[in-house]
Design an enzyme around this catalytic site. Structure first.
Site, mmCIF file in Angstrom:
data_model
loop_
_atom_site.group_PDB
_atom_site.id
_atom_site.type_symbol
_atom_site.label_atom_id
_atom_site.label_comp_id
_atom_site.label_asym_id
_atom_site.label_seq_id
_atom_site.Cartn_x
_atom_site.Cartn_y
_atom_site.Cartn_z
ATOM 1 N N ASN A 1 -1.037 -0.212 7.937
ATOM 2 C CA ASN A 1 -0.339 -1.640 7.947
ATOM 3 C C ASN A 1 0.073 -2.209 6.679
ATOM 4 O O ASN A 1 0.392 -3.184 6.530
ATOM 5 C CB ASN A 1 -1.499 -2.663 8.363
ATOM 6 C CG ASN A 1 -2.632 -2.870 7.577
ATOM 7 O OD1 ASN A 1 -2.670 -2.399 6.364
ATOM 8 N ND2 ASN A 1 -3.477 -3.765 7.996
ATOM 9 N N LYS B 1 0.828 -1.338 -0.025
ATOM 10 C CA LYS B 1 -0.009 -0.007 0.021
ATOM 11 C C LYS B 1 0.951 1.330 0.035
ATOM 12 O O LYS B 1 2.093 1.098 0.221
ATOM 13 C CB LYS B 1 -0.987 0.010 1.197
ATOM 14 C CG LYS B 1 -1.915 -1.321 1.444
ATOM 15 C CD LYS B 1 -2.892 -1.179 2.581
ATOM 16 C CE LYS B 1 -3.357 -2.420 2.965
ATOM 17 N NZ LYS B 1 -4.302 -2.317 3.898
ATOM 18 N N GLU C 1 -9.507 -10.739 -7.083
ATOM 19 C CA GLU C 1 -8.517 -9.506 -7.010
ATOM 20 C C GLU C 1 -7.602 -9.494 -8.045
ATOM 21 O O GLU C 1 -7.134 -8.339 -8.646
ATOM 22 C CB GLU C 1 -7.874 -9.486 -5.639
ATOM 23 C CG GLU C 1 -9.136 -8.985 -4.463
ATOM 24 C CD GLU C 1 -8.369 -9.205 -3.124
ATOM 25 O OE1 GLU C 1 -9.255 -8.947 -2.172
ATOM 26 O OE2 GLU C 1 -7.334 -9.760 -2.854
ATOM 27 N N TYR D 1 -12.088 -2.893 -2.135
ATOM 28 C CA TYR D 1 -12.316 -2.967 -0.704
ATOM 29 C C TYR D 1 -14.041 -3.214 -0.732
ATOM 30 O O TYR D 1 -14.512 -3.012 0.424
ATOM 31 C CB TYR D 1 -11.772 -2.149 0.106
ATOM 32 C CG TYR D 1 -10.555 -2.260 0.533
ATOM 33 C CD1 TYR D 1 -10.007 -3.388 1.141
ATOM 34 C CD2 TYR D 1 -9.573 -1.146 0.245
ATOM 35 C CE1 TYR D 1 -8.799 -3.410 1.483
ATOM 36 C CE2 TYR D 1 -8.151 -1.300 0.819
ATOM 37 C CZ TYR D 1 -7.809 -2.454 1.409
ATOM 38 O OH TYR D 1 -6.511 -2.696 1.758
ATOM 39 N N HIS E 1 -1.403 -5.600 1.636
ATOM 40 C CA HIS E 1 -2.747 -6.400 1.397
ATOM 41 C C HIS E 1 -2.382 -7.671 0.989
ATOM 42 O O HIS E 1 -1.506 -7.798 0.096
ATOM 43 C CB HIS E 1 -3.512 -5.450 0.417
ATOM 44 C CG HIS E 1 -4.794 -6.350 0.062
ATOM 45 N ND1 HIS E 1 -5.793 -6.491 0.684
ATOM 46 C CD2 HIS E 1 -4.757 -7.438 -1.063
ATOM 47 C CE1 HIS E 1 -6.720 -7.538 0.188
ATOM 48 N NE2 HIS E 1 -6.064 -7.763 -0.921
#
Ligand code: IDP
Ligand code: MG
Length: 162
Positions: free
Chosen positions: A123, A20, A137, A60, A126
């Protein structure tokens, strides 16, 4: 009995992994890729992209009812994301193990989030959470022609003259 090629196809498990914007901007690309490489998984696709907010919302979509959804999608579309597809036996589940728990406060030391992140909204990485999401995805982020398929040269006899 399965033919050789079918056996190979049946073993080709793939997962979608993305670093990310926080992970990219903190300079953690090589550190994260190294962990998947050293484990023995195979990189089959990679690109650096800045997703639009509507693309982030698609990615998402399962979380659209959650209070953090809007901020999460704003964040994912705020800068470059390193999108990847990794291949290997058990890569979906083991990829999640390498990544660690969603909340870095709960991720074990030794995992990517455990070692490199502190808060859930930053974080850094992904990873698909199951076979269906992995397929969806990969299809969302990559065109079929962007996915490579190869046998690594360590798996083949050396035919170079020497
Ligand atoms: P995962 O990334 O470990 O699969 P998900 O539950 O799918 O976790 O959530 C997607 C992302 O949404 C997380 O990686 C995290 O960045 C963010 N997120 C999850 N829960 C929270 C929260 O409670 N507050 C803020 N952000 C969250
Ligand atoms: Mg998830």
């Amino acid at each position: 009995m399965l033919q050789d090629q079918e056996v190979h196809a049946a073993q080709m498990e793939r997962t979608f992994i993305a670093i990310k914007p926080d992970g990219v901007q903190r300079g953690l690309i090589s550190e994260i890729i190294a962990r998947f490489e050293r484990k023995g998984f195979k990189l089959v696709a990679i690109k650096l992209v800045i997703p639009t907010k509507s693309f982030a919302q698609k990615h998402y979509h399962d979380l659209k009812e959650r209070p953090f959804f809007d901020g999460l999608c704003d964040f994912l579309s705020s800068g470059p994301v390193l999108a990847m597809v990794w291949e290997g036996e058990g890569v979906i589940k083991y990829g999640r193990k390498l990544i660690g728990a969603t909340d870095p406060q709960k991720s074990e030391p030794g995992t990517i989030r455990g070692d490199l992140a502190v808060v859930v909204g930053r974080n850094i990485i992904h990873g698909s959470d199951g076979p269906e999401t992995a397929k969806d995805e990969i299809n969302l982020w990559f065109k079929p022609e962007e996915l490579t398929s190869y046998t690594s040269n360590q798996e083949k006899p050396d035919s170079t003259p020497h």
